[in-house]
Design a protein around this motif. Structure first.
Motif, PDB file in Angstrom:
ATOM      1  N   ARG A  27       0.839  -1.189   0.000  1.00 56.05           N
ATOM      2  CA  ARG A  27       0.000   0.000   0.000  1.00 56.05           C
ATOM      3  C   ARG A  27       0.872   1.237   0.000  1.00 56.05           C
ATOM      4  NH1 ARG A  27      -5.002  -1.065   4.246  1.00 56.05           N
ATOM      5  NH2 ARG A  27      -5.954  -2.772   3.074  1.00 56.05           N
ATOM      6  N   THR A  28       0.229   2.358  -0.304  1.00 52.77           N
ATOM      7  CA  THR A  28       0.904   3.646  -0.165  1.00 52.77           C
ATOM      8  C   THR A  28       0.909   3.974   1.317  1.00 52.77           C
ATOM      9  OG1 THR A  28      -0.009   4.285  -2.309  1.00 52.77           O
ATOM     10  CG2 THR A  28       0.989   6.017  -0.972  1.00 52.77           C
ATOM     11  N   PHE A  29       1.944   3.542   1.976  1.00 55.20           N
ATOM     12  CA  PHE A  29       2.010   3.515   3.427  1.00 55.20           C
ATOM     13  C   PHE A  29       1.678   4.858   4.057  1.00 55.20           C
ATOM     14  CE2 PHE A  29       3.411   1.912   7.419  1.00 55.20           C
ATOM     15  CZ  PHE A  29       4.165   2.901   8.029  1.00 55.20           C
ATOM     16  N   SER A  30       2.185   5.927   3.484  1.00 49.51           N
ATOM     17  CA  SER A  30       2.039   7.243   4.102  1.00 49.51           C
ATOM     18  C   SER A  30       0.588   7.709   4.175  1.00 49.51           C
ATOM     19  CB  SER A  30       2.877   8.270   3.343  1.00 49.51           C
ATOM     20  OG  SER A  30       2.400   8.417   2.017  1.00 49.51           O
ATOM     21  N   GLN A  31      -0.289   7.101   3.401  1.00 48.07           N
ATOM     22  CA  GLN A  31      -1.688   7.523   3.355  1.00 48.07           C
ATOM     23  C   GLN A  31      -2.578   6.800   4.371  1.00 48.07           C
ATOM     24  OE1 GLN A  31      -2.249  10.125   1.104  1.00 48.07           O
ATOM     25  NE2 GLN A  31      -0.024   9.882   1.103  1.00 48.07           N
ATOM     26  N   TYR A  32      -1.987   5.936   5.172  1.00 43.91           N
ATOM     27  CA  TYR A  32      -2.760   5.112   6.097  1.00 43.91           C
ATOM     28  C   TYR A  32      -2.318   5.312   7.542  1.00 43.91           C
ATOM     29  CZ  TYR A  32      -4.481   2.504   2.064  1.00 43.91           C
ATOM     30  OH  TYR A  32      -5.088   2.152   0.892  1.00 43.91           O
ATOM     31  N   GLY A  33      -3.295   5.348   8.438  1.00 48.76           N
ATOM     32  CA  GLY A  33      -2.978   5.333   9.849  1.00 48.76           C
ATOM     33  C   GLY A  33      -2.485   3.961  10.292  1.00 48.76           C
ATOM     34  N   MET A  34      -1.665   3.967  11.332  1.00 45.83           N
ATOM     35  CA  MET A  34      -1.099   2.729  11.868  1.00 45.83           C
ATOM     36  C   MET A  34      -1.387   2.644  13.355  1.00 45.83           C
ATOM     37  SD  MET A  34       0.445   1.190   9.366  1.00 45.83           S
ATOM     38  CE  MET A  34       1.434   0.000  10.281  1.00 45.83           C
ATOM     39  N   GLY A  35      -1.458   1.429  13.848  1.00 49.75           N
ATOM     40  CA  GLY A  35      -1.706   1.255  15.265  1.00 49.75           C
ATOM     41  C   GLY A  35      -0.965   0.058  15.825  1.00 49.75           C
ATOM     42  N   TRP A  36      -0.755   0.104  17.126  1.00 45.23           N
ATOM     43  CA  TRP A  36      -0.216  -1.032  17.873  1.00 45.23           C
ATOM     44  C   TRP A  36      -1.232  -1.429  18.939  1.00 45.23           C
ATOM     45  CZ3 TRP A  36       4.151  -3.738  16.783  1.00 45.23           C
ATOM     46  CH2 TRP A  36       5.091  -3.147  15.940  1.00 45.23           C
ATOM     47  N   PHE A  37      -1.482  -2.705  19.018  1.00 42.84           N
ATOM     48  CA  PHE A  37      -2.365  -3.264  20.027  1.00 42.84           C
ATOM     49  C   PHE A  37      -1.617  -4.404  20.715  1.00 42.84           C
ATOM     50  CE2 PHE A  37      -6.471  -1.298  18.931  1.00 42.84           C
ATOM     51  CZ  PHE A  37      -6.147  -0.723  17.719  1.00 42.84           C
ATOM     52  N   ARG A  38      -2.115  -4.818  21.854  1.00 43.82           N
ATOM     53  CA  ARG A  38      -1.497  -5.954  22.528  1.00 43.82           C
ATOM     54  C   ARG A  38      -2.566  -6.815  23.182  1.00 43.82           C
ATOM     55  NH1 ARG A  38       1.560  -2.722  27.514  1.00 43.82           N
ATOM     56  NH2 ARG A  38      -0.332  -2.254  28.750  1.00 43.82           N
ATOM     57  N   GLN A  39      -2.203  -8.058  23.388  1.00 46.36           N
ATOM     58  CA  GLN A  39      -3.121  -8.973  24.055  1.00 46.36           C
ATOM     59  C   GLN A  39      -2.325  -9.896  24.969  1.00 46.36           C
ATOM     60  OE1 GLN A  39      -5.810 -11.151  21.487  1.00 46.36           O
ATOM     61  NE2 GLN A  39      -7.247 -11.400  23.174  1.00 46.36           N
ATOM     62  N   ALA A  40      -2.665  -9.840  26.230  1.00 46.70           N
ATOM     63  CA  ALA A  40      -2.044 -10.711  27.219  1.00 46.70           C
ATOM     64  C   ALA A  40      -2.923 -11.940  27.418  1.00 46.70           C
ATOM     65  CB  ALA A  40      -1.865  -9.964  28.530  1.00 46.70           C
ATOM     66  N   PRO A  41      -2.368 -13.036  27.898  1.00 42.90           N
ATOM     67  CA  PRO A  41      -3.168 -14.251  28.112  1.00 42.90           C
ATOM     68  C   PRO A  41      -4.348 -13.989  29.015  1.00 42.90           C
ATOM     69  CG  PRO A  41      -0.836 -14.745  28.290  1.00 42.90           C
ATOM     70  CD  PRO A  41      -0.942 -13.251  28.198  1.00 42.90           C
ATOM     71  N   GLY A  42      -5.517 -14.414  28.568  1.00 46.80           N
ATOM     72  CA  GLY A  42      -6.715 -14.268  29.361  1.00 46.80           C
ATOM     73  C   GLY A  42      -7.305 -12.876  29.391  1.00 46.80           C
ATOM     74  N   LYS A  43      -6.734 -11.962  28.600  1.00 45.46           N
ATOM     75  CA  LYS A  43      -7.224 -10.586  28.585  1.00 45.46           C
ATOM     76  C   LYS A  43      -7.675 -10.202  27.188  1.00 45.46           C
ATOM     77  CE  LYS A  43      -4.526  -8.877  32.494  1.00 45.46           C
ATOM     78  NZ  LYS A  43      -3.614  -7.792  32.974  1.00 45.46           N
ATOM     79  N   GLU A  44      -8.469  -9.149  27.124  1.00 44.68           N
ATOM     80  CA  GLU A  44      -8.921  -8.653  25.831  1.00 44.68           C
ATOM     81  C   GLU A  44      -7.804  -7.846  25.155  1.00 44.68           C
ATOM     82  OE1 GLU A  44     -13.714  -8.178  26.743  1.00 44.68           O
ATOM     83  OE2 GLU A  44     -12.485  -6.424  26.306  1.00 44.68           O
ATOM     84  N   ARG A  45      -7.923  -7.738  23.849  1.00 38.08           N
ATOM     85  CA  ARG A  45      -6.976  -6.920  23.097  1.00 38.08           C
ATOM     86  C   ARG A  45      -7.067  -5.470  23.565  1.00 38.08           C
ATOM     87  NH1 ARG A  45      -7.610  -7.649  16.882  1.00 38.08           N
ATOM     88  NH2 ARG A  45      -9.698  -6.947  17.467  1.00 38.08           N
ATOM     89  N   GLU A  46      -5.927  -4.839  23.688  1.00 40.30           N
ATOM     90  CA  GLU A  46      -5.835  -3.483  24.248  1.00 40.30           C
ATOM     91  C   GLU A  46      -5.140  -2.550  23.274  1.00 40.30           C
ATOM     92  OE1 GLU A  46      -3.794  -1.339  28.195  1.00 40.30           O
ATOM     93  OE2 GLU A  46      -3.181  -3.339  27.560  1.00 40.30           O
ATOM     94  N   PHE A  47      -5.681  -1.365  23.108  1.00 42.39           N
ATOM     95  CA  PHE A  47      -5.026  -0.341  22.293  1.00 42.39           C
ATOM     96  C   PHE A  47      -3.775   0.140  23.014  1.00 42.39           C
ATOM     97  CE2 PHE A  47      -4.201   3.192  19.674  1.00 42.39           C
ATOM     98  CZ  PHE A  47      -4.023   4.318  20.477  1.00 42.39           C
ATOM     99  N   VAL A  48      -2.677   0.235  22.291  1.00 44.57           N
ATOM    100  CA  VAL A  48      -1.410   0.704  22.850  1.00 44.57           C
ATOM    101  C   VAL A  48      -1.053   2.082  22.318  1.00 44.57           C
ATOM    102  CG1 VAL A  48       1.063   0.263  23.043  1.00 44.57           C
ATOM    103  CG2 VAL A  48      -0.558  -1.647  23.145  1.00 44.57           C
ATOM    104  N   ALA A  49      -0.986   2.206  20.996  1.00 44.11           N
ATOM    105  CA  ALA A  49      -0.575   3.471  20.393  1.00 44.11           C
ATOM    106  C   ALA A  49      -1.023   3.514  18.950  1.00 44.11           C
ATOM    107  CB  ALA A  49       0.940   3.646  20.470  1.00 44.11           C
TER     108      ALA A  49
END
Length: 129
Positions: A27-49
């Protein structure tokens, strides 16, 4: 179809730093937002940055638990997003996933997983006490 490949995870001690990378292709990388998420065992996915698509470098957003310790950035010339993680804590232990917006120019919609269309395979970060 975009491909995202994360790298940089590992086992560290509390207080250490790590930098995660997310290389994007297709993709044209610069035109898209990016995100980091994380998921620990037994927990829901969490927004990081998240970082918006802004060609000048993007506006950044952070989850409350990582503010002041983590920094997201992007290098549009390298089609890569980064997550610099400092002062790591055992509670940061999780699988970290990068993701790219499902459409161009989605502005500040980087804090919720529903706005992202493609995800990396994840990289494990383990922080020992």
């Amino acid at each position: 179809q975009v491909q995202l490949v994360e790298s940089g995870g590992g086992l560290v001690q509390a207080g250490d730093s790590l930098r995660l990378s997310c290389a994007a292709s297709g993709r044209t990388f610069s035109q898209y937002g990016m995100g980091w998420f994380r998921q620990a065992p037994g927990k829901e996915r969490e927004f990081v940055a998240g970082v918006t698509w802004n060609y000048a470098g993007g506006t950044t957003y952070y989850g409350d638990s990582v503010k002041g310790r983590f920094t997201i950035s992007r290098d549009n010339a390298k089609n890569t997003a980064y997550l610099q993680m400092n002062s790591l804590k055992p509670e940061d232990t999780a699988v970290y996933y990068c993701a790219i917006h499902r459409a161009q120019h989605m502005g500040g919609a980087v804090t919720s997983a529903e706005y992202f269309g493609s995800w990396g395979q994840g990289t494990q970060v383990t922080v020992s006490s």
